[in-house]
Enzyme design. Sequence first.
Site, short mmCIF file in Angstrom:
data_model
loop_
_atom_site.label_atom_id
_atom_site.label_comp_id
_atom_site.label_asym_id
_atom_site.label_seq_id
_atom_site.Cartn_x
_atom_site.Cartn_y
_atom_site.Cartn_z
N ASN A 1 -9.29 82.83 -29.75
CA ASN A 1 -9.88 81.45 -30.06
C ASN A 1 -9.25 80.37 -29.51
O ASN A 1 -10.14 79.35 -29.71
CB ASN A 1 -8.46 81.77 -30.93
CG ASN A 1 -8.19 80.09 -31.67
OD1 ASN A 1 -8.92 80.15 -32.89
ND2 ASN A 1 -7.39 79.71 -31.50
N SER B 1 -18.30 77.70 -33.66
CA SER B 1 -17.85 76.72 -34.42
C SER B 1 -19.35 76.31 -35.32
O SER B 1 -20.85 76.50 -34.61
CB SER B 1 -17.58 75.43 -33.74
OG SER B 1 -17.76 73.78 -34.44
N TYR C 1 -19.65 71.05 -26.00
CA TYR C 1 -18.97 71.95 -27.01
C TYR C 1 -20.36 72.76 -28.08
O TYR C 1 -19.84 73.61 -28.03
CB TYR C 1 -18.53 70.69 -27.64
CG TYR C 1 -17.67 71.19 -28.97
CD1 TYR C 1 -16.24 72.35 -27.94
CD2 TYR C 1 -17.87 71.44 -29.97
CE1 TYR C 1 -15.65 72.77 -29.39
CE2 TYR C 1 -17.36 72.28 -30.97
CZ TYR C 1 -15.75 72.77 -30.79
OH TYR C 1 -14.93 73.22 -31.48
N SER D 1 -22.37 75.85 -25.53
CA SER D 1 -20.76 76.89 -25.54
C SER D 1 -20.71 77.60 -26.81
O SER D 1 -20.48 78.51 -26.97
CB SER D 1 -19.63 76.58 -24.83
OG SER D 1 -18.55 75.24 -26.04
N LYS D 2 -20.85 76.74 -28.18
CA LYS D 2 -20.35 77.31 -29.04
C LYS D 2 -21.23 78.02 -29.47
O LYS D 2 -20.94 79.14 -29.87
CB LYS D 2 -19.68 76.31 -30.38
CG LYS D 2 -18.17 76.30 -29.96
CD LYS D 2 -17.00 76.91 -29.83
CE LYS D 2 -15.69 76.50 -29.03
NZ LYS D 2 -15.14 77.14 -29.95
#
Length: 257
Positions: A85, A136, A149, A152-153
């Site tokens: 997480n 995400s 971001y 990466s997700k």
Amino acid sequence: MITTKRIAVVTGAARGIGLATTQLFLEQGYEVLMVDRDAPELEKVAAKLENAYAWVYDISEPDNIAHLAQEVENQYGRVDALVNNAGVADFRPLEETTYEIWRRVMATNLDGIFLTTQSLLPLLKAAKGAIVNIASISGLRASTLRVAYGTSKAAVIHLTQQQAAELGEHGIRANCVAPGPVDTKLALAVHTPEIRAAYHDAIPLNRYGSEREIAEMIVFLCSEKSGYVTGQVIAVDGGFQSTGVGLPALRNLSVKA
């Protein structure tokens, strides 16, 4: 040392979704190793919980992860559930995203998941455990200011499928949860009333999710109830990923009708 107790490892456990997941695992009878690099906050929340233990490690540091894995092996000998997480957020235009910023995001959000899972694999094999990686909605649909971001997700989503494809023969399941907008302290701090209203308009359920709702899906995917589920990406987002433009106007039309 080998234990018969169910052991869950939750990274980024000091707050938010990680803490909510820890609390739900405890309700299900697990012992939880709470991993976070924020020592003061982690130790404060862990002290209030029975059968939860603060493990201060930074998963973006390979040496930290190697030491974590060795300690888990020495003390427990198994991992039944691994919840990757821990993550960092960065929202800025592409042209302002330096390589240093890019690497900082990738080091935690992607490298950390790869290394933590790899290091704990012998213990996951011993328990035929489950992996849940937290991505995400930004990994499923692009948005402004999320070049590092969101990328990466998206990579976490594919990494999950690679894990599922390779580790299934060992009895290990790997799935991915992609939260939509969630009422965390971070969201409350950075989402203006205008942003919140825009999200509400775009989400079919017309609200943010709760940390507990995300945790419910995570713990379900680690349970025997999802024993034939692996390689899946589940958006827990109130329907946000399924919609396109025009939802507020269409909703207004349906009300008038």
